[in-house]
Every structure is written in structure tokens, then in C-alpha cells.
Design a protein around this motif. Structure first.
Motif, PDB file in Angstrom:
ATOM      1  N   ALA B 304       0.836  -1.198   0.000  1.00  0.00           N
ATOM      2  CA  ALA B 304       0.000   0.000   0.000  1.00  0.00           C
ATOM      3  C   ALA B 304       0.875   1.253   0.000  1.00  0.00           C
ATOM      4  N   ILE B 305       1.894   1.256   0.844  1.00  0.00           N
ATOM      5  CA  ILE B 305       2.754   2.437   0.909  1.00  0.00           C
ATOM      6  C   ILE B 305       3.454   2.646  -0.427  1.00  0.00           C
ATOM      7  N   LEU B 317       2.075  11.139   3.898  1.00  0.00           N
ATOM      8  CA  LEU B 317       2.901  12.336   3.857  1.00  0.00           C
ATOM      9  C   LEU B 317       4.357  11.931   3.723  1.00  0.00           C
ATOM     10  N   VAL B 318       5.009  12.488   2.735  1.00  0.00           N
ATOM     11  CA  VAL B 318       6.436  12.235   2.576  1.00  0.00           C
ATOM     12  C   VAL B 318       7.167  13.520   2.905  1.00  0.00           C
ATOM     13  N   PRO B 324      -0.039  11.789  -3.157  1.00  0.00           N
ATOM     14  CA  PRO B 324      -0.795  10.615  -3.585  1.00  0.00           C
ATOM     15  C   PRO B 324       0.192   9.589  -4.153  1.00  0.00           C
ATOM     16  N   ILE B 325       0.159   8.372  -3.660  1.00  0.00           N
ATOM     17  CA  ILE B 325       1.033   7.337  -4.222  1.00  0.00           C
ATOM     18  C   ILE B 325       0.135   6.238  -4.763  1.00  0.00           C
ATOM     19  N   LYS B 329       5.717   3.735  -9.538  1.00  0.00           N
ATOM     20  CA  LYS B 329       6.539   4.796 -10.125  1.00  0.00           C
ATOM     21  C   LYS B 329       6.449   6.071  -9.292  1.00  0.00           C
ATOM     22  N   ALA B 330       5.240   6.378  -8.820  1.00  0.00           N
ATOM     23  CA  ALA B 330       5.080   7.566  -7.986  1.00  0.00           C
ATOM     24  C   ALA B 330       5.910   7.432  -6.717  1.00  0.00           C
TER      25      ALA B 330
END
Lengths: 332, 521, 328
Positions: B304-305, B317-318, B324-325, B329-330
Motif C-alpha cells: 500500500a505504501i 505524507l512524505v 498521492p502514491i 513509479k510515484a
């Protein structure tokens, strides 16, 4: 750093030569043997003009095979290329409508049609998850029908000389060989572009990754669906180019491309590509296509009836794949 | 049955080597009829290799097998099966599209003139199902894919019985079973040994080992440590034999407080089909261990992460910014990396050379038509060479195809792949599964080195010693939720307590207790 | 009306364990009837047209049954079209219009078929050549040999032999009975025999089959032999309709690719181990209905091909999408 250079350079020099020798596709050896065979039958064929002639005849298949390789490496088949070739010839004759000034925009339209067909192939495989064998087979049937529908079943019109020049025209005067076929120029340019794309840019490595392990490719950030679509688009574009050359060479013929799809797959496999993906090389695939044409020439010189070429082609393809299967297993 | 009789199966001085590893070294064990014999050891101790040798899937390099006193050797598992030795792997050998009867008697269908005698087939199937006590639970003409894991296991056992097996080998038979299913299996095993069968099983669950087994054999690093009677040993004695050294000896030191930095990743109320209300913080420089039984949602959390099966609600939150991940690729774009659990299926490109494996994520972020550098990037043309040295991949060449490397070296390649894309957040799912002890220690050190260099590490592991030894903080999952968080150095008991979601014995409460923590106590 | 019919059909299918492709068959048929009523002459349900529709499906149907066998074994056969040509030409060449030579000719072409199947199977199983390439290669060999020996229509079949293509027993054409017989025999072999069980096993998982002691190579070889024999039967049917064989009859009929498409539309997985001839029959009939409908509606022959291609893709896509939904 000393150790680093051991891994990187010194060792890899010897290694590169050894593994280079080992990894040279046997297709080049086969090709040279075939050319020698041709030479012994009729040395004229090995003169520059003879070689150019062979290349000119082989150009459509060579280009088509290079495009097919993109799809094979990413794990699919493209059976629709032959019908795209035919449609290109048919479309050219109808759209040009005997007016040479139409040729240029018509070529653009043909590329447009080809690209759309390729994108549809790719979308069917990527998003609707239709096996590529079936998706491109459906496309083959649809395009073949479309081409015949367009002409009403019989070829109409003819191709203007400026259009046909790609397939049968010559550049002259040229030193040494006097005249140089445009088809071979197209071949060289297209091959160079495809070799560059496949072997020197991210595109090729990502296609290999997708064909080798799609799941791992996705997790490495590769857009698997998009890559497959790109592969089919490249294949379709080469089919249009091959169609233009073939039309120039052979004139209007509604089944100009029939059977080319299977020949292209065979040639790529002869060049060491592995069906279902993960392994392949553009130069070797092109060499495979040339070898196939050289084989036909040789069989012709040997006086073998034309139909028997097919039989020999069949045997050679089986032999080559069986050889690859066995040598692959041995090296494990 | 008196035990003074001959062993039914005996391994004498067995050695088995694989490229780069001695999987079994001079191992001798006797298996008695009418007994349950457990084989325990850490991952990579050689248990599976031993089982496969006994079942004829491997042939020993040295040493001999004896069956009922006479020397035997097998070229094919079928030969072992015909002698009376059956094996049930963790991954079952069943055809999901075919019926129970067709599976059990595949290749041995009762028939006349090539036509299968359906009635006879049903009768025989019913009979063997009866022997495993499953005649009311499983219909002979049910397709295997419609059965539960436990039922499939019973089909496998029935298949073994249909060969009149005298020895039944089971690889982690309870790993995927629910509580009441384990009880059924236990009763069945008791019935089998009462009829004189020898049952050999691998397990990580000590409760079962001591409940079921009469004898326990401990393997460590391919060596036979000891074979002891279960009633003469305690679990902790067995663990000491298995581990053989103190935990703190082979894990790198934990992070000091000043090494832990700002929050690199934060999940707030993340949920999807398999995860519920996950909230989690990960700081630069720290290793957060994720523990939990199989099926608790450990791997799903990582997926999921990383955007493989993204959260459908909640926020990620990064470095303090909401992102949004939705795709891997994101995630990679945000400088995250994911060393997956299943290396072969998800981690490597087997037919591609080492350099292309390592550079895959870096290249995936670049423009599609960008020109490649063979051993690196435009900025760092020697990147692969440096990484290969850093993670110490043993390879004859940078252009070696990865399929020819050993498991440990493949894992290092996967690690190098994420180092190449300069991750600040790295997720490990079972980083040392199926890797020999040497490579294991060096991978542990690398993970710690990465953390010290400022990487935030999330490490999922089913091996409790690994979680305890490596983690600066431990998050425990249960039933798709985070059931609690523990500080560094927490005990196994505390972890198991949270991993089972309840205070009582985890058996009673876990919805799907696929326990495989190495040291469940 | 259609909603109710559909749900009835679905429950009927569940009881009789008909493959889901029969739902598509019903939908296609209902659509054909409706379209014909609106745009055509509304005669599609007449017995003549329905009979004709099935007769048109016989040639493809028979070889598709054999193709089902190889595809269940996770293989494929691209040589069938050429083998059909070989059969048609050899049969009419050997018969030369003489009824007395029929048995000999039939035996000879079945012999050729058996050898071709054996060669296909051996190359696939023993030489480990990808079946796509192997059977393509064998097909090319057949094509070459055939074209080198014959250029156009050769010989003829005797009138008595044309019974196969045109004869009737009562109101029912013999050809339909042949197709039904092949389907039923195929279904029985798959469901009742050891070979059938082993075929599904090998296609499902070669390794599991080998561990269970199956001689997987033999199973694959036998599947290829069966497929070739059905291609021969199709060839005999085709030549009995045409009265004389020509080297292009098989390839012009696209029997290789169309038989694969019919099998896949019929629900047999390209990856093997799942499906059966009963589904294939529906796949073939779907093609037959579409052809007939297009004829009734006066759709251009070539446009027909376009629609056909599109429908094959859509049918297969409907399976993959469904199985994805199930997986999710």
C-alpha cells in the motif's frame, strides 16, 4: 579503486571478448555461410550491385523483423503486420488517385493508420488483457477485411512513380556502385534508428524488463502497459514502411503483405529472440531476416522449385529454435 | 509397537552442496516407524534440503539413505513415493482445475481399456478420504480450487495414503491453517502414527513441535546439532541449539538517539480492502520493524505504501507533504524503494545482466528515449561498479545474467537496485528469507549502514530474532491493523501478545493465525 | 423478454454444466434474429437457413475440436490449414473419381495426418521447440511440398464420396451428424478416459503431472496426432464439397487462425488445462451465426471480416475482464 577497476575494466576486457564471442548470435555465422554459398553458385551476387540487390529485396522483411522484435522482446506477438502492409499498399493506390502530388500527404495518412492500428493492438493487450496472439489475429482479420472492402475486392488504380521510388528507385550516380537503391537507404536509416532506440536508450531496456518479468518491472517503476503499447506502435510503423517499400517494389497487390507476419517472427527467432520475451537483439533479428532472404536466393540458385523454399524455411526455423533450446539447457 | 525395531528411514552422513553453499554437511538421522519426528532450525539451516533428499527430489552428493534397513537411492520423487515415502510441500502439488478424485489418482486412475471407471474412482477416493477423516468434509468430485487450504492439505495427505506410504514428510503443515484445522490435522497425525507410519515435519511453531513430536532434530547451518526426545528437552534449550549464539552477537548496534532525524514518511488513517486505519511514522535514520503473523497484513502494508495496492482512503505524507502514491513509479519518484519478499517473482529480471537489473528503477524515472550509460547514469557513469562493490555482490562480471547468481547475491543485487535510485525511504519485506547465514549477516549490516546514512527503513520480517535484533522500534500487525508499537529490545512474548490481538493464547483468538514467526512460544 | 430468457438460460447452464460461452451464443443468436427481423427478411429462423448455418460451420468445427485437444495441453497447432490442403489435394488426386479407390485414399490421408501429428508432437515435446514455431515450420514444409507438386485443382472425388458433404439422412445433413459425432467423441474422450484426464493435467501443470508419474511427452504427442486427424477429416469434408482439391483450400479458409479463435472464444484457455470441446462447438456456432446474419443482412463480404475480427477480440476480452473481476 584497484578492486573496482578489476571488476569494471581489466577483467571485463577478457571477459568481454570471451562473453562477446560466446554471445555472438550464431545467425551471423549462418548468414556468412549462406553468402558464401551464394558466391560459389554465382559470384555476381557478391559484387556490390548484387549485394545491394539482395538488400533491396530483403529490406521490407528486415525492417518488419526489427519492429516485430520490439513486440517479441516485451513478451507478445504481432500477427497484424502483414495486413498493415497490405492495407498500406491498397490505401496508397486509392488515396494517391494517380496524382503524384498526393503522395506526400498520403504517406502521412498511412503512417497515421498504422499507428492507430498499433495503438489499438497495444491497448487491447495492455488494458483489456487479451492475449496478443488473439488481439493481433483479430486485427489481422479486421484489417484484411477493411483493405478488401476499401478496394471492393479487386486492386484498383496504380501507384505513382514518386511513391514507388522508395521501393524500386535508385540514387545515381554513386561512386563504386554507380547506383544505390533508395530502399537500402531507408533500410539503413530505419535500422539505425531502431538499433539506437533498442540498444542505446531506456526504451529497449525497459521492454526487455517487461518481457522478462512484468511484475518486477512494475515494481521497478516501469509503466508496463505503456511500454507494451509503444512496442506495438513501433511494430505497426515498421509495417507501414515495409508496405511502402513492398508497394514500390511489387506494385498494387491486395495481399502484398500476406505471410509476412510469420516470416518476421521466424526471422526474429532465427536472430536469437526468445518467444515470450526477455531476450533479443535488433541487429541479430535483422540479420535473421537477411539470412532468410539469402536462403531463398541460394535455394533459387540451386534450382530448387520456388515452393520448396517454404519447406526448407520451415525446417530451418525448427532447427534453429531446437538448437537454441538445447544450447540454452546445456549452459544451465 | 516397540521402538527397539529398525528405523524405517535413515540418513547416514549425508552431504549436499549447492553452488556456493554447503546445504547439508555430514548429517545422520534415524526415523522410527510410529513416531512423529520434528525437524527444526532457522531459515537456511538445511531443513528443506533434507526433506527433499528424503523424498527423492534431490540426490545426495555424499552419504546414503536406508529404507527399512536397505540402502536406496532415488532418481525421481515418484520412485520414493512408490517405495512408500511421500512428501507434502508447503505449496501443494495439486491441479486446481481438476477434481479431488482426479488429483489423488492422477496417473493411477482405475480404468478399463483406457476408460476411467468413474464409480471405482469415486469409491476409492471416498475410501482414502475416509482414512483421513474427511469423507464428510470433501466431496470426491469437488474441484480443488474450491477447497480451503486445510482441505487441500487433507487431499494431499489422502493422496499420500493412497500410495500406502510408510513415511509422510510435511513441510510446515500448519503454517496456513486456522486453529480448528490444526486440531483436525493433529488428530489425523495421531491416527497415522498409531498405524505405524512415520511422520516427519518441519515447523516453526514450537507449540506444535512439542505437542506432536516424539523426537526433535535440530539443524543449524547445514549441520546436525542434536536429536533429542521431546519430553526430555525444553523449548528454550532447543532454541539455544538452533541459534547457537547470542542474539546481540550477530546484529549490528541499534541507532543512537542523535542518529534519528525528522519524520520521513507518515501514514494517516490509511485503509484499503485488506488494511484498516493504518497510522504510522517513519523517521530518517531509524529502522522500524514490522512483525505479525502471516495474513496479518504485513506485506499488504508495504504494498500500500509503495503504491502496488494503494490505500483507498487516508493520507500519505512524505517529508511532511501530502503525496498521492497510486503507482510504484510515484513512490520511486518520491525516493522510496521496496525490496520484496518474493525475489524471483518480483525482484529480479533473471535473463538480464546485473547492471541492467540494478539500473532499472533509475532508468524508469528518466525520459524514455534518454541515452543509457552501460554502468551508470550520466552523472555517475561508474554507479553500478561502486554499488556492486558496496553491497559486495560476488559475480564474475557486471554483465552476468542475474539468474546465474546465488540467492544471497541476487538479494544484494535487488538492494543495489534501490541504492542506485538513492532512496531515502526503503521498505524491506523478509530481507533475509532463503539466504545463507553469511549473506544474512552482511545484509543486516547493510541495512543498518543505510539507516546510519539517514535512510528511513521499514523492515517486515516473520523472524522474531531479526525483528528484535534489528529494529529501533517495532510495529506489530494483526488482522489488517496495527495492534501496537513496542520500543527497541522488546521481548518475543510482548510481540506475540500483540500479534495475536489478544491476551490469551494466540490459538484461540486469531482469525487466520498463519503463525510462522520463527520462535513462537 | 430477453432478460427472463437470459436468466433461464443461465440456470439451465448451471444445471447441465454448460460452459459460459453458451450464454454468448444465445445472446448472439437473439441479436441475429432481432437484427434480421428489423433490417433483413426475417427468415433467419427458417429451417433451411439454420441448417445451412450449421453446415457452414462443419469444416471449421471438426478441426477446431482437434485444436481444442492441443490447446488443452498448452500447445497450439498452426499447421492444420496446410494439412487440410494436403488432404484435399491428395484425396482427390488418389481417388481420381473412382469409387473403388476411396478406401485406399482415405487410409492414405489419415496416414499422412498421423505422421504430421506425430512430427508436430515430437518436435514440441522432445526437441522443446515453442509449439507456435514448431507447427508453423511443419506447416511451411507441408505448404512447400504441396505447392511443389501441385499447382491447381487435381483429380476429383467420386460422386459417392460427395455424400459426406451433401448427403442427408432424413432431413439432417450427414455433415452435421459428423460434426456432432466428433464433438461427442471428443467430449467423451476428454471426460471419461485416462488420456483426457492426463491431457488436462499436463496442460494445467507439467511439473505436477511429471511428479505424478505421467509420461507428459506422450500425452502431448497424442494430442497433436488427434488434432492432425481432425484436420484430415476437415480436409475430406472440404474436398467432398468442392469435388476436387486445390493447394489453397486450407489456407484460404484460414483454418489455422480461425480454429484457434473458435477454441479461445469457446472458453479454452490459451495457457492450457481448462476448457473443452463442448465450449468449442459454441465458439464455432457463434462464427456460423455471425456469417449467416451478415449474409441475411447483405453485409459486404469484406466488412464481414472486419466485424468478425472485432467480435473475436471482444469475446476474448469479455473472459479476461471477467476473470480479472473475480481475482480482484
Amino acid at each position: 579503486m584497484a578492486q573496482l577497476s578489476t571488476i569494471g575494466q581489466e577483467k571485463s576486457w577478457r571477459d568481454r571478448i570471451l562473453s562477446g564471442l560466446r554471445s555472438v548470435s550464431p545467425i551471423y555465422v549462418v548468414l556468412i555461410l549462406l553468402l558464401i554459398g551464394i558466391g560459389t553458385q554465382n559470384p555476381v551476387f557478391l559484387e556490390p550491385s548484387g549485394i545491394l540487390n539482395l538488400l533491396r529485396r530483403a529490406a521490407p522483411l528486415m525492417i518488419l523483423t526489427a519492429g516485430q522484435l520490439f513486440v517479441i522482446v516485451s513478451g507478445g506477438f504481432d500477427l497484424s503486420v502483414g495486413s498493415i502492409m497490405s492495407l498500406t499498399v491498397i490505401g496508397a493506390s486509392l488515396l494517391i488517385n494517380n496524382d503524384p502530388t498526393n503522395a506526400w500527404w498520403v504517406i502521412l495518412v498511412l503512417f497515421g493508420i498504422g499507428i492507430v492500428a498499433g495503438l489499438i493492438n497495444g491497448a487491447l493487450v495492455s488494458y483489456l488483457k487479451v492475449p496478443s496472439l488473439i488481439a493481433t489475429l483479430g486485427m489481422l482479420l479486421a484489417l484484411r477485411g477493411a483493405g478488401l472492402y476499401w478496394t471492393g475486392g479487386a486492386p484498383r488504380g496504380y501507384l505513382t512513380d514518386n511513391f514507388r521510388a522508395f521501393g524500386r528507385g535508385w540514387l545515381e550516380p554513386v561512386p563504386w556502385v554507380e547506383r544505390f537503391p533508395y530502399a537500402v537507404i531507408v533500410l539503413i536509416v530505419v535500422s539505425a534508428i531502431l538499433i539506437y532506440l533498442f540498444h542505446y536508450t531506456n526504451l529497449g531496456r525497459q521492454l526487455l524488463a517487461v518481457g522478462d518479468n512484468p511484475r518486477a518491472a512494475k515494481l521497478a517503476g516501469i509503466q508496463v502497459e505503456k511500454m507494451r503499447i509503444v512496442a506495438f506502435a513501433v511494430s505497426a510503423v515498421t509495417a507501414v514502411i515495409a508496405g511502402i517499400l513492398q508497394g514500390g517494389f511489387g506494385g498494387v497487390n491486395p495481399d502484398a503483405g500476406d505471410g509476412y507476419e510469420l516470416q518476421a517472427i521466424s526471422a526474429a527467432v532465427l536472430g536469437g529472440a526468445v518467444l515470450l520475451g526477455g531476450r533479443g537483439s535488433v541487429p541479430a533479428a535483422i540479420a535473421g531476416a537477411l539470412a532468410l532472404e539469402a536462403l531463398f536466393t541460394l535455394l533459387n540458385l540451386l534450382g530448387l522449385p520456388k515452393p520448396l523454399r517454404d519447406a526448407v524455411q520451415g525446417l530451418i526455423i525448427i532447427g534453429a529454435v531446437a538448437y537454441a533450446a538445447f544450447s540454452g539447457r546445456r549452459s544451465r | 509397537m516397540a521402538n527397539a525395531q529398525l528405523p524405517i528411514l535413515e540418513a547416514r552422513n549425508i552431504t549436499k552442496r549447492f553452488p556456493g553453499v554447503v546445504a547439508l554437511n555430514d548429517v545422520s538421522i534415524q526415523f522410527m516407524p510410529g513416531e512423529v519426528h520434528a525437524v527444526v532450525g532457522e531459515n537456511g539451516a538445511g531443513k528443506s534440503t533434507l526433506m527433499k533428499l528424503l523424498a527423492g527430489a534431490y540426490t545426495p552428493d555424499e552419504g546414503e539413505l536406508f529404507f527399512q534397513g536397505s540402502s536406496i537411492s532415488f532418481n525421481h520423487p515418484r520412485e520414493a513415493q512408490e517405495v512408500g515415502i511421500s512428501i507434502i510441500y508447503q505449496e501443494f502439488n495439486l491441479l486446481p482445475e481438476r477434481t479431488v478424485a482426479q488429483n489423488i489418482f492422477l496417473g493411477r486412475e482405475p480404468s478399463r481399456y483406457g476408460v476411467v471407471d468413474q464409480r471405482q474412482l469415486m469409491r476409492q477416493t471416498q475410501a482414502v478420504l475416509q482414512r483421513v477423516g474427511a469423507e464428510t468434509m470433501i466431496s470426491p468430485d469437488a474441484e480443488v480450487k474450491t477447497l480451503s487450504i486445510a482441505q487441500q492439505q487433507l487431499v494431499e495427505i489422502a493422496k499420500a495414503l493412497s500410495f500406502d506410504s510408510k513415511v509422510l514428510i510435511m513441510d510446515e503443515p500448519t503454517a496456513a491453517l486456522a486453529t480448528h484445522e490444526v486440531e483436525i490435522l493433529t488428530r489425523l497425525i495421531h491416527k497415522l502414527i498409531a498405524n505405524g507410519m512415520a511422520v516427519i515435519f518441519i515447523s516453526h511453531r514450537f507449540t506444535e513441535v512439542f505437542d506432536l513430536a516424539k523426537m526433535i532434530t535440530v539443524l543449524k547451518d547445514g549441520q546436525h546439532v542434536a536429536t533429542v526426545a521431546a519430553d526430555a528437552a525444553t523449548p528454550s534449550q532447543v532454541i539455544t541449539m538452533m541459534v547457537g549464539r547470542e542474539l546481540d552477537q550477530y546484529f549490528p548496534e541499534l541507532a543512537r538517539a542523535d542518529e534519528i532525524g525528522a519524520v520521513a514518511l507518515e501514514v494517516v488513517n490509511g485503509s484499503n480492502a485488506k488494511l484498516h486505519d493504518i497510522s504510522l511514522k517513519l523517521r530518517a535514520g531509524e529502522i522500524v520493524g514490522v512483525s505479525g503473523l502471516q495474513g496479518s497484513g504485513r506485506t499488504e502494508l508495504a504494498q500500500a505504501i509503495f503504491g502496488v495496492e494503494p490505500f483507498t482512503s487516508g493520507r500519505i505524507l512524505v517529508k511532511g507533504t501530502e503525496r498521492p502514491i497510486k503507482t510504484p513509479k510515484a513512490a520511486i519518484n518520491l525516493r522510496m524503494g521496496f525490496v520484496t519478499e518474493d525475489r524471483k517473482a518480483e525482484g529480479i529480471f533473471p535473463n538480464q545482466p546485473l547492471n541492467d537489473n540494478i539500473l532499472a528503477p533509475v532508468r524508469a524515472l528518466q525520459a524514455l528515449l534518454r541515452r543509457i550509460k552501460r554502468f551508470g547514469t550520466a552523472e555517475k557513469p561508474q554507479l553500478v561498479l561502486e554499488l556492486v562493490q558496496q553491497v559486495d555482490v560476488r559475480t564474475p562480471s557486471i554483465q552476468q545474467e542475474v539468474q546465474y547468481l546465488s540467492g544471497g547475491n541476487q538479494q544484494k543485487v535487488v538492494l543495489a537496485k534501490w541504492l542506485a535510485s538513492t532512496c531515502d525511504i526503503l521498505i524491506f519485506d523478509e530481507p533475509t528469507r532463503g539466504i545463507d547465514v553469511d549473506a544474512k549477516a552482511s545484509i543486516h549490516e547493510m541495512i543498518r549502514d543505510l539507516a546510519q546514512a539517514g535512510t528511513a527503513v521499514l523492515m517486515i520480517s516473520s523472524e522474531l530474532p531479526e525483528v528484535i535484533g534489528m529494529s529501533d522500534r517495532i510495529v506489530v500487525m494483526w488482522d489488517g491493523r496495527i495492534s501496537g508499537e513496542l520500543p527497541a529490545g522488546a521481548g518475543e512474548e510482548a510481540i506475540m501478545h500483540l500479534a495475536t490481538g489478544h491476551q490469551e493464547s494466540h490459538r484461540t483468538a486469531v482469525p487466520e493465525p498463519r503463525g510462522e514467526g520463527t520462535l513462537e512460544l | 423478454m430477453t432478460v427472463k430468457t437470459l436468466s433461464n438460460v443461465r440456470s439451465l447452464m448451471r444445471e447441465t454444466r454448460l460452459p459460459p460461452v453458451y450464454a454468448i451464443l444465445v445472446v448472439v443468436f437473439v441479436a441475429a434474429v432481432v437484427l434480421d427481423a428489423i433490417f433483413g427478411r426475417g427468415q433467419i429462423t427458417s429451417s433451411t437457413i439454420l441448417t445451412n448455418m450449421v453446415v457452414r460451420s462443419v469444416a471449421l468445427g471438426i478441426v477446431a475440436m482437434g485444436q481444442t485437444f492441443v490447446m488443452l495441453a498448452a500447445s497450439i497447432d498452426l499447421s492444420v490449414a496446410y494439412l487440410i490442403s494436403v488432404t484435399a489435394v491428395m484425396a482427390s488426386y488418389l481417388m481420381q473419381g473412382d469409387p473403388n479407390r476411396v478406401p485406399m485414399a482415405v487410409a492414405a490421408v489419415f496416414g499422412i495426418g498421423a505422421v504430421v501429428g506425430l512430427v508436430n508432437g515430437l518436435i514440441v515435446s522432445k526437441l522443446k521447440v515453442n509449439p507456435f514455431i514448431a507447427t508453423l515450420g511443419v506447416g511451411l514444409v507441408l505448404k512447400g511440398l504441396l505447392n511443389a507438386s501441385f499447382e491447381t485443382f487435381v483429380g476429383a472425388v467420386p460422386r459417392s464420396f460427395q455424400t459426406l458433404g451433401y448427403g442427408q439422412i432424413g432431413p439432417i445433413p450427414i455433415s452435421i451428424l459428423v460434426l456432432l459425432a466428433v464433438t461427442i467423441i471428443g467430449a467423451l474422450v476428454l471426460s471419461r478416459t485416462k488420456f483426457g484426464a492426463h491431457l488436462y493435467a499436463v496442460g494445467g501443470n507439467v511439473e505436477t503431472s511429471r511428479l505424478s508419474g505421467l509420461r507428459t511427452d506422450r500425452v502431448i504427442i497424442l494430442a497433436h496426432v488427434i488434432c492432425s486427424l481432425t484436420a484430415v477429416l476437415t480436409g475430406l469434408f472440404v474436398v467432398s464439397r468442392l469435388r476436387s482439391g486445390a493447394p489453397w483450400v486450407g489456407t484460404d479458409g484460414l483454418y489455422d487462425l480461425e480454429s484457434i479463435a473458435a477454441v479461445v472464444v469457446g472458453g479454452t484457455a490459451l495457457s492450457g488445462g481448462k476448457g473443452g470441446v463442448v465450449g468449442t462447438l459454441a465458439g464455432v456456432l457463434i462464427f456460423g451465426i455471425l456469417d449467416t446474419m451478415f449474409n441475411q443482412l447483405g453485409v459486404d463480404t469484406f466488412l464481414k471480416q472486419v466485424l468478425r475480427g472485432a467480435i473475436i477480440i471482444l469475446a476474448v476480452a469479455s473472459y479476461t475482464i471477467r476473470s480479472r473481476e473475480k481475482a480482484a
